[in-house]
Structure formats: structure tokens, C-alpha cells
Design a protein around this motif. Structure first.
Motif, PDB file in Angstrom:
ATOM      1  N   ARG A  19       0.723  -1.304  -0.094  1.00 56.97           N
ATOM      2  CA  ARG A  19       0.076   0.004  -0.148  1.00 56.97           C
ATOM      3  C   ARG A  19       0.860   1.136  -0.097  1.00 56.97           C
ATOM      4  N   LEU A  20       1.987   1.127  -0.029  1.00 58.43           N
ATOM      5  CA  LEU A  20       3.025   2.375  -0.005  1.00 58.43           C
ATOM      6  C   LEU A  20       4.249   2.053  -0.824  1.00 58.43           C
ATOM      7  N   TRP A  21       4.353   2.867  -1.993  1.00 58.31           N
ATOM      8  CA  TRP A  21       5.778   2.643  -2.682  1.00 58.31           C
ATOM      9  C   TRP A  21       6.240   4.232  -2.705  1.00 58.31           C
ATOM     10  N   ARG A  22       7.635   4.138  -2.593  1.00 56.97           N
ATOM     11  CA  ARG A  22       8.372   5.397  -2.591  1.00 56.97           C
ATOM     12  C   ARG A  22       9.508   5.087  -3.489  1.00 56.97           C
ATOM     13  N   ASP A  23       9.580   6.028  -4.708  1.00 54.46           N
ATOM     14  CA  ASP A  23      10.470   5.709  -5.667  1.00 54.46           C
ATOM     15  C   ASP A  23      10.582   6.975  -6.561  1.00 54.46           C
ATOM     16  N   ASP A  24      11.937   6.806  -7.144  1.00 58.16           N
ATOM     17  CA  ASP A  24      11.847   7.804  -8.514  1.00 58.16           C
ATOM     18  C   ASP A  24      11.224   9.159  -8.291  1.00 58.16           C
ATOM     19  N   GLY A  25      11.486   9.638  -6.935  1.00 62.44           N
ATOM     20  CA  GLY A  25      11.019  11.136  -6.588  1.00 62.44           C
ATOM     21  C   GLY A  25       9.267  11.114  -6.229  1.00 62.44           C
ATOM     22  N   TRP A  26       8.862  10.097  -6.114  1.00 66.00           N
ATOM     23  CA  TRP A  26       7.397  10.022  -5.899  1.00 66.00           C
ATOM     24  C   TRP A  26       6.994   8.946  -4.796  1.00 66.00           C
ATOM     25  N   THR A  27       5.894   9.268  -4.169  1.00 57.61           N
ATOM     26  CA  THR A  27       5.307   8.274  -3.090  1.00 57.61           C
ATOM     27  C   THR A  27       3.926   7.840  -3.737  1.00 57.61           C
ATOM     28  N   ALA A  28       3.333   6.707  -3.588  1.00 59.00           N
ATOM     29  CA  ALA A  28       2.073   6.282  -4.121  1.00 59.00           C
ATOM     30  C   ALA A  28       1.571   5.878  -2.753  1.00 59.00           C
ATOM     31  N   LYS A  63     -12.379  -8.676  -2.977  1.00 64.62           N
ATOM     32  CA  LYS A  63     -13.339  -7.690  -3.009  1.00 64.62           C
ATOM     33  C   LYS A  63     -13.623  -6.889  -1.518  1.00 64.62           C
ATOM     34  N   LYS A  64     -12.548  -6.946  -0.823  1.00 68.28           N
ATOM     35  CA  LYS A  64     -12.542  -6.146   0.286  1.00 68.28           C
ATOM     36  C   LYS A  64     -11.144  -5.332   0.676  1.00 68.28           C
ATOM     37  N   ASP A  65     -10.240  -6.071   0.235  1.00 67.92           N
ATOM     38  CA  ASP A  65      -8.937  -5.288   0.582  1.00 67.92           C
ATOM     39  C   ASP A  65      -8.214  -4.763  -0.647  1.00 67.92           C
ATOM     40  N   PRO A  66      -7.406  -3.656  -0.956  1.00 66.26           N
ATOM     41  CA  PRO A  66      -7.104  -3.197  -1.981  1.00 66.26           C
ATOM     42  C   PRO A  66      -6.097  -4.002  -2.898  1.00 66.26           C
ATOM     43  N   LYS A  67      -6.118  -3.742  -4.056  1.00 67.21           N
ATOM     44  CA  LYS A  67      -5.110  -4.586  -4.864  1.00 67.21           C
ATOM     45  C   LYS A  67      -3.673  -4.022  -4.613  1.00 67.21           C
ATOM     46  N   PRO A  68      -2.581  -4.826  -4.374  1.00 66.87           N
ATOM     47  CA  PRO A  68      -1.444  -4.327  -4.135  1.00 66.87           C
ATOM     48  C   PRO A  68      -0.686  -3.467  -5.078  1.00 66.87           C
ATOM     49  N   LEU A  69       0.049  -2.389  -4.785  1.00 68.53           N
ATOM     50  CA  LEU A  69       0.963  -1.865  -5.653  1.00 68.53           C
ATOM     51  C   LEU A  69       1.779  -2.661  -6.361  1.00 68.53           C
ATOM     52  N   ASP A  70       2.254  -2.454  -7.548  1.00 68.40           N
ATOM     53  CA  ASP A  70       3.383  -2.916  -8.078  1.00 68.40           C
ATOM     54  C   ASP A  70       4.001  -2.106  -9.119  1.00 68.40           C
ATOM     55  N   THR A  71       5.097  -2.500  -9.794  1.00 71.55           N
ATOM     56  CA  THR A  71       6.071  -1.578 -10.598  1.00 71.55           C
ATOM     57  C   THR A  71       5.117  -1.131 -11.865  1.00 71.55           C
ATOM     58  N   SER A  72       4.384  -1.786 -12.406  1.00 69.05           N
ATOM     59  CA  SER A  72       3.466  -1.566 -13.497  1.00 69.05           C
ATOM     60  C   SER A  72       2.716  -0.242 -13.203  1.00 69.05           C
ATOM     61  N   ALA A  73       1.930  -0.646 -12.226  1.00 70.22           N
ATOM     62  CA  ALA A  73       0.986   0.235 -11.624  1.00 70.22           C
ATOM     63  C   ALA A  73       1.570   1.577 -11.309  1.00 70.22           C
ATOM     64  N   PHE A  74       2.885   1.680 -10.446  1.00 65.43           N
ATOM     65  CA  PHE A  74       3.422   2.839  -9.984  1.00 65.43           C
ATOM     66  C   PHE A  74       3.927   3.575 -11.052  1.00 65.43           C
ATOM     67  N   ASN A  75       4.802   2.927 -12.147  1.00 67.81           N
ATOM     68  CA  ASN A  75       5.041   3.945 -13.410  1.00 67.81           C
ATOM     69  C   ASN A  75       3.850   4.415 -14.041  1.00 67.81           C
ATOM     70  N   THR A  76       2.746   3.848 -14.343  1.00 64.50           N
ATOM     71  CA  THR A  76       1.579   4.289 -15.021  1.00 64.50           C
ATOM     72  C   THR A  76       1.189   5.627 -13.989  1.00 64.50           C
ATOM     73  N   LEU A  77       0.991   5.304 -12.490  1.00 63.92           N
ATOM     74  CA  LEU A  77       0.698   6.505 -11.687  1.00 63.92           C
ATOM     75  C   LEU A  77       1.666   7.776 -11.914  1.00 63.92           C
ATOM     76  N   VAL A  78       2.936   7.518 -11.760  1.00 64.25           N
ATOM     77  CA  VAL A  78       4.179   8.351 -11.953  1.00 64.25           C
ATOM     78  C   VAL A  78       3.691   9.367 -13.063  1.00 64.25           C
ATOM     79  N   LYS A  79       3.436   8.641 -14.475  1.00 62.28           N
ATOM     80  CA  LYS A  79       3.289   9.199 -15.556  1.00 62.28           C
ATOM     81  C   LYS A  79       2.092  10.122 -15.472  1.00 62.28           C
ATOM     82  N   THR A  80       1.041   9.523 -14.966  1.00 64.01           N
ATOM     83  CA  THR A  80      -0.230  10.154 -14.990  1.00 64.01           C
ATOM     84  C   THR A  80      -0.245  11.492 -14.016  1.00 64.01           C
ATOM     85  N   ALA A  81       0.534  11.313 -12.969  1.00 56.05           N
ATOM     86  CA  ALA A  81       0.762  12.442 -11.820  1.00 56.05           C
ATOM     87  C   ALA A  81       1.744  13.590 -12.668  1.00 56.05           C
ATOM     88  N   SER A  82       2.795  12.975 -13.307  1.00 55.26           N
ATOM     89  CA  SER A  82       3.687  13.942 -13.807  1.00 55.26           C
ATOM     90  C   SER A  82       2.700  15.004 -14.948  1.00 55.26           C
TER      91      SER A  82
END
Length: 166
Positions: A19-28, A63-82
């Protein structure tokens, strides 16, 4: 974990958790969605107090807990946030910088007249600048931040020999 961990000016260490990724200048960070029973993810750029992006996050298989963050999702989120930040900066620049082109009074070419607003909290102002066709500054005056730059006001300023508009 405290909010100060996300706005520290120091470069945080790389962290890859479900639930927490910190990398490449970003935190998800995956958080409980305040609007419903689901989950959301927020993207925070290092050194910033506010998230650049907050969006819905996918539920996991149970259907109760969140899907875990992974490299692909994190990279997509960084691109979108940027991209969100880039658009915001472009919009802000468009609000703070105006430009019109007018004929030079001598008849030899055009002048670019620019207005750059300086959004100081205590004393906002703007700089009205005249540039010749080669980009050389001919004149610059300080005006009110509320000064309206348009073709007519630019022509009047040029005709008034670049004196500060009243």
C-alpha cells in the motif's frame, strides 16, 4: 506513519510495500476512499505537502482489500501524476504571462509586448515589457497585477513612448 514523512525535503529511501511505494521522486499511497467503501491512491511528489493526483484504486480478489501496488501500476501513476503537474504549470504560466504583437511606431517591424504577473502574497505586480523583432528589450515598467494587456493597451503604451501607464 505521519504526514511529515511525505513532505520531507530530504530524499526518502526507496520503499516497495503493498500500500506504499516510494521511488523515483514519488510516493504512492493506497488509502481508504472517503466517498465510498472502496480504495483510492494518492501520488505525492517528493518535497510537496499536497498530492498531485488522487484517484480510485482497484479492489483485490477478495473484493474487500485493495489490490497491492506493483511496478507497472506505480510507473503508470507516476506518468499520470507528472502529466497533471505539467498541465497545471502550463495553465499557471498562461495565467501569469500574456503577450501581444503590435506594429513598431517607426514602421520597421513588430514589437512583442509581454505582461508577466508576479503573484507576491504581499505586493503582487506585473512587468510590462517591449521586445523588438530580434528579442532585444526596448523598455520595461512595473504595473499593477490587474493591468489588462490587449492590442489597444499595448499600442497606447508604445505610442506613449513606453511611459508607465496611469
Amino acid at each position: 506513519m505521519t504526514d511529515t514523512a511525505f513532505s520531507s525535503p530530504e530524499t526518502p529511501e526507496t520503499l516497495h510495500e503493498d500500500r506504499l511505494w516510494r521511488d523515483d521522486g514519488w510516493t504512492a499511497r493506497v488509502i481508504k476512499n472517503e466517498d465510498d467503501d472502496g480504495w483510492a491512491v494518492e501520488m505525492i511528489k517528493d518535497g510537496e505537502a499536497e498530492p498531485a493526483l488522487v484517484g480510485p484504486w482497484t479492489m483485490g480478489r477478495n473484493k474487500k482489500d485493495p489490490k497491492p501496488l506493483d511496478t507497472s501500476a506505480f510507473n503508470t501513476l507516476v506518468k499520470t501524476a507528472s502529466e497533471v503537474l505539467r498541465r497545471h504549470e502550463q495553465q499557471l504560466r498562461a495565467q501569469l504571462h500574456k503577450s501581444v504583437t503590435v506594429e513598431a511606431p517607426t514602421g520597421d517591424g513588430e514589437l512583442d509586448i509581454t505582461l508577466d504577473i508576479i503573484p507576491d502574497e504581499d505586493d503582487p505586480y506585473a512587468l510590462l515589457t517591449a521586445l523588438d523583432s530580434l528579442g532585444e528589450q526596448l523598455a520595461q515598467v512595473k504595473v499593477a497585477a490587474s493591468f489588462k494587456l490587449n492590442k489597444a493597451s499595448a499600442e497606447a503604451w508604445v505610442e506613449n513612448e513606453f511611459r508607465r501607464p496611469g
